[in-house]
Design an enzyme around this catalytic site. Structure first.
Site, PDB file in Angstrom:
ATOM      1  N   ARG A 162       0.767  -1.277   0.166  1.00 13.53           N
ATOM      2  CA  ARG A 162      -0.083   0.101   0.089  1.00 13.53           C
ATOM      3  C   ARG A 162       0.808   1.155  -0.155  1.00 13.53           C
ATOM      4  O   ARG A 162       0.662   2.206  -0.526  1.00 13.53           O
ATOM      5  CB  ARG A 162      -0.986  -0.089   1.220  1.00 13.53           C
ATOM      6  N   TYR A 163       2.042   1.383   0.861  1.00 11.19           N
ATOM      7  CA  TYR A 163       2.806   2.467   0.898  1.00 11.19           C
ATOM      8  C   TYR A 163       3.920   2.054   0.076  1.00 11.19           C
ATOM      9  O   TYR A 163       4.454   0.940  -0.014  1.00 11.19           O
ATOM     10  CB  TYR A 163       3.325   2.659   2.497  1.00 11.19           C
ATOM     11  N   ARG A 166       6.861   0.090   2.222  1.00 10.26           N
ATOM     12  CA  ARG A 166       6.646  -0.727   3.159  1.00 10.26           C
ATOM     13  C   ARG A 166       5.830  -2.068   2.459  1.00 10.26           C
ATOM     14  O   ARG A 166       4.918  -1.559   1.749  1.00 10.26           O
ATOM     15  CB  ARG A 166       5.729  -0.482   4.328  1.00 10.26           C
ATOM     16  N   CYS A 175      -4.288 -18.319  14.091  1.00  8.91           N
ATOM     17  CA  CYS A 175      -3.926 -17.658  15.254  1.00  8.91           C
ATOM     18  C   CYS A 175      -4.238 -18.699  16.444  1.00  8.91           C
ATOM     19  O   CYS A 175      -4.939 -19.499  16.670  1.00  8.91           O
ATOM     20  CB  CYS A 175      -4.624 -16.535  15.575  1.00  8.91           C
ATOM     21  N   CYS A 179      -9.398 -13.563  18.119  1.00 13.50           N
ATOM     22  CA  CYS A 179      -9.666 -12.465  19.015  1.00 13.50           C
ATOM     23  C   CYS A 179     -11.132 -11.772  18.567  1.00 13.50           C
ATOM     24  O   CYS A 179     -11.327 -11.875  17.239  1.00 13.50           O
ATOM     25  CB  CYS A 179      -8.718 -11.249  19.103  1.00 13.50           C
ATOM     26  N   CYS A 182     -11.065  -8.847  15.740  1.00 16.35           N
ATOM     27  CA  CYS A 182     -10.188  -9.253  14.614  1.00 16.35           C
ATOM     28  C   CYS A 182     -10.656  -8.393  13.556  1.00 16.35           C
ATOM     29  O   CYS A 182     -11.797  -8.586  12.980  1.00 16.35           O
ATOM     30  CB  CYS A 182      -9.774 -10.577  14.431  1.00 16.35           C
ATOM     31  N   ARG A 184      -9.365  -9.128  10.685  1.00 11.89           N
ATOM     32  CA  ARG A 184      -9.195 -10.174   9.511  1.00 11.89           C
ATOM     33  C   ARG A 184     -10.365 -11.252   9.821  1.00 11.89           C
ATOM     34  O   ARG A 184      -9.862 -12.460   9.486  1.00 11.89           O
ATOM     35  CB  ARG A 184      -7.953 -10.398   9.324  1.00 11.89           C
ATOM     36  N   ASP A 343     -11.866  -1.298  14.033  1.00 10.93           N
ATOM     37  CA  ASP A 343     -12.305  -1.132  12.555  1.00 10.93           C
ATOM     38  C   ASP A 343     -13.443  -1.798  12.371  1.00 10.93           C
ATOM     39  O   ASP A 343     -14.154  -2.066  13.262  1.00 10.93           O
ATOM     40  CB  ASP A 343     -11.436  -1.911  11.617  1.00 10.93           C
ATOM     41  N   ASP A 380      -7.767   3.347  11.270  1.00  9.18           N
ATOM     42  CA  ASP A 380      -7.399   3.185  10.139  1.00  9.18           C
ATOM     43  C   ASP A 380      -8.459   3.346   8.982  1.00  9.18           C
ATOM     44  O   ASP A 380      -9.324   2.756   9.338  1.00  9.18           O
ATOM     45  CB  ASP A 380      -6.899   1.530  10.156  1.00  9.18           C
ATOM     46  N   LYS A 387      -3.662   5.146   8.392  1.00  7.98           N
ATOM     47  CA  LYS A 387      -3.786   5.492   9.382  1.00  7.98           C
ATOM     48  C   LYS A 387      -3.713   7.058   9.669  1.00  7.98           C
ATOM     49  O   LYS A 387      -2.807   7.926   9.149  1.00  7.98           O
ATOM     50  CB  LYS A 387      -2.851   4.964  10.350  1.00  7.98           C
TER      51      LYS A 387
HETATM   52  S1  SF4 Z   1      -6.489  -9.781  16.436  1.00  8.57           S
HETATM   53 FE1  SF4 Z   1      -7.006 -11.216  14.512  1.00  8.57          FE
HETATM   54  S2  SF4 Z   1      -4.767 -11.717  13.353  1.00  8.57           S
HETATM   55 FE2  SF4 Z   1      -4.455 -10.555  15.313  1.00  8.57          FE
HETATM   56  S3  SF4 Z   1      -4.040 -12.311  16.872  1.00  8.57           S
HETATM   57 FE3  SF4 Z   1      -6.288 -11.741  17.194  1.00  8.57          FE
HETATM   58  S4  SF4 Z   1      -7.270 -13.180  15.754  1.00  8.57           S
HETATM   59 FE4  SF4 Z   1      -5.187 -13.180  15.217  1.00  8.57          FE
END
Ligand code: SF4
Length: 455
Positions: A162-163, A166, A175, A179, A182, A184, A343, A380, A387
């Site tokens: 994107r940048y 980077r 994972c 979470c 998350c 994603r 997000d 973001d 950001k």
């Molecule tokens: S926020 Fe998403 S990518 Fe990051 S550790 Fe938790 S589940 Fe995995």
């Protein structure tokens, strides 16, 4: 994109024939039956000096050498509601609801992180990050799957550019913990993949061909899910690219499975610096002795550790919670780097806070504690806008020659802007109302009552 990726998750999840926990299963008839009444509130058996967790309530039969084995922890993640209900009181109705949620948004939590939860508190801030909520489904019409537009910026499978300077290498979608907030979350349904060696090769070729890239971020999923040997293969190849200056690793392992940060990993990382590691503590109770030791091992290996927390409703959305977290981070020498606005991801709306909450938190910290403890609050932007820092407004008025600024106590100051010669006076404190001089800032046409500071 993922069809050629290595299917790993099921393999990892079925590696547990020799698994200690399964041999000492919670389904063992000699154990207490699962459910609310099996959960003791007695923590007196916890050895002094250990983390104040429920490890010694639920996992008291697990010896330290097994508990400290990150592969054991990984194999024994809690991934279904029946098993979860052996630890957390859940009514039959709640279990039925959560089973529906996990069909869309799966569950995965390590025994270590589970042991940080107070099972008797439905509002426990650790629980809310790990245990599904029915609100993930009832509010799922709000938000989008890929708010940051990462698919748009993907130049070869797994590589986001994107940048100009980077790139982001997404090596896996696995994972140790899923979470609930998350970004994603959309990837969770893809069943667990790791980029194949051929796909990694394609990424490395792209990076090698673009000399403007100086910074490679290795992320996921969680890249430390890969073996240390596999990680070394990739990191050493990145290091061979002459225009790459730094490597960054984004991982939540220090928080959810700190046992992964072992000597083997740290020794390997020390060989390929400069490597920076960004992790993701959200609450002071995550800063356990185990987590502190993991961060210390990284730091002693020459890997600076920064923290990127996410502002989450009912978890860390107060000045007190953020201040405690950031003070705790500084004590373990981890720099509070970013505080992210959560997000707008489908299935996370119940955890999102108004932007004003983040601004008030920063305002409540700035000046009241060291600047080192104050993270940058950022949004973001959707569709790959990047950001943007969002800060309290300390500039009340501004002209070419001067500014009116308020400090953390609400006192107002005039500040001469040195880019102009129009204002020869030194900084003055402005008292409103005052009875002496009257000045005005032409841009706003608002008369300002000022008096020279006595300082
Ligand atoms: S926020 Fe998403 S990518 Fe990051 S550790 Fe938790 S589940 Fe995995």
């Amino acid at each position: 994109m993922k069809t050629s990726s290595v299917r790993l998750k099921s393999q990892l999840m079925h590696e547990s024939e020799e698994c200690y926990l399964e041999n000492h299963s919670n389904n063992d008839p000699e154990e207490e039956p699962p459910g609310k009444h099996s959960i003791s509130t007695d923590l007196e058996e916890e050895p002094p000096g250990k983390t104040a967790t429920t490890r010694y309530r639920f996992f008291r039969d697990i010896p330290d050498n097994i508990w400290d084995d990150w592969k054991w922890q990984f194999r024994n993640r809690i991934t279904n509601i029946e098993r979860l209900a052996q630890f957390i009181p859940l009514s039959a109705e709640e279990q039925a609801q959560l089973k529906l949620v996990t069909m869309r948004y799966p569950l995965s939590v390590t025994p270590y992180y589970l042991s940080l939860i107070n099972p008797d508190d439905p509002d426990d801030p650790i629980r809310k990050q790990a245990i599904p909520s029915a609100l993930e489904m009832t509010m799922s019409s709000m938000g989008v799957e890929d708010p940051l537009g990462e698919k748009t910026d993907t130049v070869v499978p797994g590589l986001v550019h994107r940048y100009p300077d980077r790139v982001l290498m997404v090596l896996t979608d696995i994972c140790p913990m899923l979470c609930r907030h998350c970004t994603r979350k959309r990837e969770w349904r893809n069943g667990g993949w790791v980029q194949s060696p051929a796909e990694v090769e394609t990424m490395l070729n792209y990076i090698g061909q673009h000399e403007a890239i100086r910074d490679v971020i290795i992320s996921g999923g969680d890249p430390l899910t890969l073996s240390t040997h596999r990680l070394e293969d990739i990191i050493s190849r990145i290091r061979e690219i002459r225009h790459i200056e730094i490597i960054r690793i984004g991982t939540r392992f220090p928080v959810v499975l700190p046992q992964r940060i072992d000597k083997e990993l740290c020794t390997m990382l020390a060989n390929y610096g400069p490597i920076w590691l960004n992790t993701h503590f959200n609450h002071i109770r995550e800063i356990t002795p185990e987590a502190a030791e993991a961060c210390d091992r990284l730091l002693r290996s020459g890997v600076p550790v920064n923290n990127q927390s996410v502002l989450l409703r009912g978890i860390n959305d107060s000045i007190k919670a953020q201040t405690e977290l950031c003070h705790g981070l500084l004590k373990i020498k981890v720099r509070p780097y970013y505080l992210f606005q959560c997000d707008e991801v489908q299935g996370t709306e119940h955890l999102r806070t108004p932007v004003e909450a983040g601004i008030k938190i920063i305002e409540g910290m700035r000046g009241h504690t060291s600047g080192l403890a104050v993270p940058t609050f950022v949004i973001d932007l959707p569709q790959g806008g990047g950001k943007v820092p969002v800060q309290p407004n300390y500039i009340l008025a501004q002209t070419e020659s001067e500014l009116l600024l308020r400090n953390y106590e609400g006192r107002i100051f005039r500040y001469r802007n040195p880019t102009s010669s129009a204002c020869p006076e030194s900084p003055a404190e402005v008292l409103c109302p005052a009875d002496s001089t009257t000045a005005s800032l032409p841009q706003n046409q608002v008369p300002i009552q000022v008096r020279r500071s006595s300082k």
